[in-house]
Design a protein around this motif. Structure first.
Motif, mmCIF file in Angstrom:
data_model
loop_
_atom_site.group_PDB
_atom_site.id
_atom_site.type_symbol
_atom_site.label_atom_id
_atom_site.label_comp_id
_atom_site.label_asym_id
_atom_site.label_seq_id
_atom_site.Cartn_x
_atom_site.Cartn_y
_atom_site.Cartn_z
ATOM 1 N N LEU A 185 0.855 -1.183 0.000
ATOM 2 C CA LEU A 185 0.000 0.000 0.000
ATOM 3 C C LEU A 185 0.885 1.225 0.000
ATOM 4 N N PHE A 186 0.392 2.259 -0.637
ATOM 5 C CA PHE A 186 1.110 3.531 -0.670
ATOM 6 C C PHE A 186 0.087 4.643 -0.750
ATOM 7 N N TYR A 187 0.504 5.843 -0.438
ATOM 8 C CA TYR A 187 -0.399 6.976 -0.566
ATOM 9 C C TYR A 187 0.322 8.142 -1.204
ATOM 10 N N ILE A 188 -0.462 8.928 -1.918
ATOM 11 C CA ILE A 188 0.029 10.068 -2.684
ATOM 12 C C ILE A 188 -0.622 11.314 -2.109
ATOM 13 N N TYR A 189 0.187 12.335 -1.823
ATOM 14 C CA TYR A 189 -0.357 13.572 -1.269
ATOM 15 C C TYR A 189 0.575 14.733 -1.594
ATOM 16 N N SER A 190 0.132 15.944 -1.288
ATOM 17 C CA SER A 190 0.887 17.173 -1.584
ATOM 18 C C SER A 190 1.237 17.267 -3.064
ATOM 19 N N VAL A 191 0.290 16.912 -3.902
ATOM 20 C CA VAL A 191 0.502 16.934 -5.347
ATOM 21 C C VAL A 191 0.233 18.348 -5.867
ATOM 22 N N ASP A 192 1.124 18.842 -6.713
ATOM 23 C CA ASP A 192 0.894 20.140 -7.344
ATOM 24 C C ASP A 192 -0.089 19.936 -8.506
ATOM 25 N N ASN A 193 0.030 20.646 -9.568
ATOM 26 C CA ASN A 193 -0.880 20.478 -10.710
ATOM 27 C C ASN A 193 -0.487 19.327 -11.619
ATOM 28 N N SER A 194 0.442 18.508 -11.187
ATOM 29 C CA SER A 194 0.934 17.402 -12.003
ATOM 30 C C SER A 194 -0.074 16.263 -12.089
ATOM 31 N N ASP A 195 0.043 15.488 -13.161
ATOM 32 C CA ASP A 195 -0.669 14.218 -13.282
ATOM 33 C C ASP A 195 0.218 13.142 -12.673
ATOM 34 N N ARG A 196 -0.415 12.107 -12.130
ATOM 35 C CA ARG A 196 0.305 10.954 -11.610
ATOM 36 C C ARG A 196 -0.155 9.734 -12.393
ATOM 37 N N GLY A 197 0.476 8.610 -12.166
ATOM 38 C CA GLY A 197 0.115 7.406 -12.901
ATOM 39 C C GLY A 197 0.730 7.446 -14.283
ATOM 40 N N GLY A 198 -0.119 7.333 -15.303
ATOM 41 C CA GLY A 198 0.382 7.319 -16.670
ATOM 42 C C GLY A 198 0.992 5.976 -17.027
ATOM 43 N N HIS A 199 0.323 4.906 -16.596
ATOM 44 C CA HIS A 199 0.810 3.563 -16.889
ATOM 45 C C HIS A 199 -0.304 2.544 -16.664
#
Length: 123
Positions: A31-45
């Motif tokens: 498990l992992f978590y993503i936070y404090s994201v700017d205007n970027s996209d994540r993933g892409g796969h």
């Protein structure tokens, strides 16, 4: 194909309890978590083997999926929503709110050879 499910939630005057009990259709290995994201996209796969379950436990984000047949947009705006992603689901995570915390449960441990970064031609 990606599938949005509602997670069992109990609410009363003491607060809210959301339970992941027999709703994730795979053994959780990471498990992992993503936070404090700017205007970027994540993933892409997408993956060769890994199944994932994504829950925005705070704030909101959107996930666009494509399985080479259909493109769908999912709005994760409640910790009661869980998006199940199949290995073939190319996914891009975007439009994170400033307070978003996205929790991801995965069926495999991290393996860089499991990732496919080339999108389908239909995207």
């Amino acid at each position: 194909m990606a599938n949005l499910i509602k997670i069992k939630t109990f609410k009363d005057s003491r607060g809210i309890l959301t339970v992941l009990d027999n709703v994730i259709p795979f053994e959780i290995k990471r498990l992992f978590y993503i936070y404090s994201v700017d205007n970027s996209d994540r993933g892409g796969h997408r993956h060769h083997k890994t199944y994932q379950a994504a829950i925005c436990i705070k704030g909101s984000c959107k996930i666009t999926t494509n399985n080479n047949k259909i493109t769908e947009l999912f709005d994760l705006n409640s910790p009661e929503k869980c998006l199940l992603l199949m290995p073939e689901d190319w996914h891009v995570i975007h439009n994170f709110s400033s307070d978003a915390i996205l929790l991801v449960l995965a069926s495999t441990v991290f393996d860089p050879t499991d990732y496919i970064y080339e999108p389908y031609d239909t995207l």
